[in-house]
Design an enzyme around this catalytic site. Structure first.
Site, short mmCIF file in Angstrom:
data_model
loop_
_atom_site.label_atom_id
_atom_site.label_comp_id
_atom_site.label_asym_id
_atom_site.label_seq_id
_atom_site.Cartn_x
_atom_site.Cartn_y
_atom_site.Cartn_z
N SER A 86 38.73 0.10 9.39
CA SER A 86 37.83 -0.05 10.54
C SER A 86 37.51 1.31 11.15
O SER A 86 38.26 2.27 10.98
CB SER A 86 38.47 -0.94 11.61
OG SER A 86 38.74 -2.21 11.08
N1 SAH Z 1 42.58 -3.23 9.74
C1 SAH Z 1 42.64 -2.65 8.43
C2 SAH Z 1 41.79 -3.31 7.37
C3 SAH Z 1 40.56 -4.02 7.78
S1 SAH Z 1 39.65 -4.72 6.44
C4 SAH Z 1 42.33 -1.19 8.49
O1 SAH Z 1 41.61 -0.76 9.39
O2 SAH Z 1 42.78 -0.48 7.60
C5 SAH Z 1 40.25 -6.38 6.49
C6 SAH Z 1 41.51 -6.61 5.71
O3 SAH Z 1 41.80 -7.99 5.81
C7 SAH Z 1 41.39 -6.31 4.23
O4 SAH Z 1 42.39 -5.41 3.85
C8 SAH Z 1 41.57 -7.66 3.54
O5 SAH Z 1 42.24 -7.57 2.31
C9 SAH Z 1 42.35 -8.42 4.60
N2 SAH Z 1 42.26 -9.89 4.55
C10 SAH Z 1 41.16 -10.67 4.48
N3 SAH Z 1 41.50 -11.98 4.45
C11 SAH Z 1 42.87 -12.02 4.52
C12 SAH Z 1 43.83 -13.07 4.53
N4 SAH Z 1 43.48 -14.37 4.45
N5 SAH Z 1 45.12 -12.74 4.61
C13 SAH Z 1 45.53 -11.45 4.65
N6 SAH Z 1 44.68 -10.40 4.63
C14 SAH Z 1 43.35 -10.69 4.58
#
Ligand code: SAH
Length: 251
Positions: A86
């Site tokens: 993000s």
């Molecule tokens: N906040 C993090 C990543 C944001 S992107 C950062 O800034 O680094 C959103 C993340 O949610 C991704 O890594 C994706 O793999 C995860 N995601 C999406 N659906 C999910 C689920 N059902 N359970 C666990 N993780 C999930």
């Protein structure tokens, strides 16, 4: 053909401008140091407290951003597997919203932990007596996030077990260390998953983007009697909180 009135055009362009500044406060390589990024976020009024500034100063974002990227640019960046890290202003916004629920000794859950950046900031704030748990459903991302955290100032907290990163479906939360004072979700859910509300402590706060094309950042506060109050913070744009299969095939 109907021409848009001046009033409507003005309204439309102010909305567009608002959306633009919401999505990016600065661009390019003008910022090359983590401290300068934090100062910029303070200048824009996104970081409002010393505690959040200090956490973001300690956890260097460059250790979590993709190699060769402009780590301090105010923009989300692809990290593989159809996921993104993000933008700094979103990380700062969520830390500000959760600040009171990230005090030393408290329990925090970061769903969709991706690079592990925010989980590391949470761990820094709740300290060695607290718990910061990150959950992501892509094993390769969890592996990468562990390596990122190891290099960062939060490394010792990973070693002593107060910070942990797990593979799992974050829509189920992480019951082992529930109830949580703070829960953050880094991906947009079609609706607020019930297990996350169940795993919130009375007095706890959940910050979660909700929606599909149109998304809003929701703040859910659990009252002492177990009832919840939901407020809308702002419009946002996140990747979906979904199944691993849907994410890997591009949603
Ligand atoms: N906040 C993090 C990543 C944001 S992107 C950062 O800034 O680094 C959103 C993340 O949610 C991704 O890594 C994706 O793999 C995860 N995601 C999406 N659906 C999910 C689920 N059902 N359970 C666990 N993780 C999930």
């Amino acid at each position: 053909m109907k021409v848009m009135s001046w009033n409507r055009a003005l309204l439309f362009s102010s909305i567009l401008f608002y959306v633009c500044i919401q999505q990016q406060f600065w661009a390019g390589s003008s910022i090359s140091k983590n401290k300068a990024m934090v100062e910029q976020l303070q200048r824009y009024g996104i970081i409002q407290s010393k505690k959040v500034a200090e956490a973001m100063e300690s956890v260097d974002r460059a250790l979590f951003a993709p190699d060769g990227s402009l780590a301090y640019e105010d923009s989300p960046m692809p990290i593989g597997f159809n996921a993104t890290i993000s933008a700094p202003h979103m990380h700062a916004t969520c830390l500000q919203l959760l600040e009171n629920n990230l005090q030393p000794g408290m329990h925090a859950l970061d769903v969709g932990s991706g690079t592990g950046y925010l989980t590391a900031c949470f761990a820094h704030l709740v300290g060695p007596q607290g718990r910061a748990i990150g959950v992501d459903h892509i094993p390769e991302l969890v592996e990468m996030s562990i390596k990122n955290v190891e290099k960062s100032a939060a490394g010792p907290l990973l070693k002593d077990g107060s910070l942990a990163l797990h593979v799992g479906d974050g829509r189920e939360g992480w019951p082992e260390f529930a109830p949580y004072d703070a829960i953050h979700v880094g991906a947009a859910a079609p609706e607020i998953p019930k297990p996350l509300i169940d795993q919130l402590k009375p007095g706890g706060r959940l910050v979660i983007p909700v929606g599909n094309t149109f998304q809003e950042l929701k703040v859910v506060d659990k009252n002492e009697d177990g009832s919840v109050k939901v407020c809308t913070e702002t419009s946002v744009r996140y990747v979906p909180l979904t199944s691993r299969e849907a994410q890997l095939r591009g949603y």
